[in-house]
Scaffold this active site. Sequence first.
Site, short mmCIF file in Angstrom:
data_model
loop_
_atom_site.label_atom_id
_atom_site.label_comp_id
_atom_site.label_asym_id
_atom_site.label_seq_id
_atom_site.Cartn_x
_atom_site.Cartn_y
_atom_site.Cartn_z
N ARG A 103 1.04 -1.18 -0.10
CA ARG A 103 -0.25 -0.05 0.05
C ARG A 103 0.68 1.35 -0.08
O ARG A 103 0.46 2.19 0.66
CB ARG A 103 -1.00 0.08 1.22
N ASP A 269 11.83 -6.10 6.67
CA ASP A 269 11.01 -5.07 5.50
C ASP A 269 11.06 -3.74 6.09
O ASP A 269 10.52 -2.99 5.35
CB ASP A 269 9.76 -5.66 5.08
P1 AMP Z 1 3.92 -3.36 7.66
O1 AMP Z 1 3.66 -4.23 8.70
O2 AMP Z 1 2.98 -2.26 7.65
O3 AMP Z 1 5.36 -3.11 7.61
O4 AMP Z 1 3.29 -4.28 6.50
C1 AMP Z 1 4.05 -5.51 5.90
C2 AMP Z 1 3.62 -5.71 4.67
O5 AMP Z 1 2.11 -5.77 4.52
C3 AMP Z 1 3.92 -4.72 3.72
O6 AMP Z 1 4.48 -5.58 2.62
C4 AMP Z 1 2.82 -3.72 3.44
O7 AMP Z 1 2.79 -3.22 2.03
C5 AMP Z 1 1.79 -5.09 3.42
N1 AMP Z 1 0.56 -4.23 4.01
C6 AMP Z 1 0.24 -3.84 5.27
N2 AMP Z 1 -1.00 -3.19 5.10
C7 AMP Z 1 -1.58 -3.51 4.19
C8 AMP Z 1 -2.91 -2.97 3.37
N3 AMP Z 1 -3.65 -2.55 4.05
N4 AMP Z 1 -3.00 -3.37 2.05
C9 AMP Z 1 -2.16 -3.90 1.50
N5 AMP Z 1 -0.83 -4.38 1.89
C10 AMP Z 1 -0.57 -4.08 3.22
MG MG Z 2 6.26 -2.15 6.18
#
Ligand code: AMP
Ligand code: MG
Length: 520
Positions: A103, A269
Amino acid sequence: MNLNIADTFNKVLSPDRNLENTRRKVFGAMFSFVTPKVPTSPKLIHASPEMIKNLGIKNNEVDSDAFLNIFSGAEVYKNTHPYAMAYAGHQFGNWAGQLGDGRAINLFEVQHNQKRWAVQLKGAGETPYSRQGDGLAVLRSSVREYLCSEAMHHLGVPTTRALSLISSGDNVLRDMLYNGNAAYEKGAIVCRVAPSFIRFGNFELFASRNDTESLKKLTDYTIKHFYPELGTPSKDVYIHFFKAVTDKTLKMIIHWQRVGFVHGVMNTDNMSILGLTIDYGPYGWLEGFDFGWTPNTTDREHKRYRYGNQPNIALWNLLQLANALYPLVEEAKPFETILNYYQKDFETQFLDMMRSKLGLDIKAEGDKQLIKDLEDCLLLSETDMTIFYRLLSNHEKGSVDEGIKTVQAAFYNPEEIRDDKKKKWEVWFNTYDKRLNSESLTDSERQLKMNAINPKYVLRNYMAQLAIDKANEGDYSLIDELFKMLKKPYNNQPENQKWFAKRPEWARHKAGCSMLSCSS
Ligand code: AMP
Ligand code: MG
């Protein structure tokens, strides 16, 4: 609005040949072209004057349709090609495979005043990497990222920045506490900015697939653009690159420990290859000093990403990066040596940082113990970290008896500081006071130095929540008030005295104030 577009990432690296926006595994490519979702009725909530200037945008352009359209994703800027990056990662200690910008959509790179900025929208719709997600972000988490990333910059902590916060006019379904109570929330888009958004996970993706060609391409690109001082890529240069990333990462962690910032989701990541704080999710600020604290309810059980564990986790993440870069060097020893140095460097730099928090210039033998004893004292009874260090600068040499009184306002339960606990604090103040005698600074000189290291104002969890509650009602005044205050976190701001206060009791267990989930 005229931007000096200077794209490199999507010009020199390999694109995904598939142009459809369908969720999939992507091979042999560093990114996929994707078009942001057009929001229903975007409205500008706030923009950062500094970032506007940094990107070469004129002040009177901020309220233009062009600004609103480009930074909400409604319109693609002329001759640019937005894209989502491919990366993988270790999440909570486990290999998670391909993740990628689910996103986040990169718009373009801008060059202005000899600086390169990658400009990215967070919450602008789905990408091939969205997996089960919707690619959107809610106002709540967008306010948190917008305010905190700019606040961190002004605290002197390496971080990604934020240009703008825009409400989308769309509703987004979220189960905020992951307890089966999903509800619609207001959607928003943050435009965030950094020299690059490349993460450890970008390298891990190719290493995990034995795609050494792509790994080399990406590494050479990163060195050329962001570590040019290392020279033409070679085995030696890859080692130096890893050392440089290690040093930057360590510096960032020392800053986090200094200001009491807990990232909450230190997955690989979420680790920037430039040592920047990145991906503000369920982060939080220490109120009561506590090595074991994490704001992230998803991590409640093991508390892997607790405050006191951040330095170790950074090292663990660096080890994963070393594994990813190994195929370029094919020798483990140089990586091991660098990782071993991290431990030593951490101890030295942590000690220096703590000395500066205490107003100590000279390096003395007993300082490590002095700091250890202080940490023990801070844990005796709930003690506000920010307030404690700020008040400590009021200590006058020789007035040991006044010590506890000077920092009294930092205790959540001052009545607990009696008997043994009181004694321990008295002993500590005694040692500290004696230690100050070996320093040459006057009280007021020391205070000045301490106040430049120990912030007076941080974005306490409940403060962000108050701003969010108001924003959800359409009142953005508190966002602006906090934004302005957090630009000068080390200054005494009499008009903002109310924010130099312990967390109110109502906030202790309120969602968003003490507990946060990854749901954003
Ligand atoms: P984060 O925990 O925010 O670092 O996200 C981990 C992974 O999940 C990353 O690849 C983000 O891009 C994906 N991600 C988190 N929230 C969303 C969402 N609402 N829609 C799509 N991908 C998401
Ligand atoms: Mg992230």
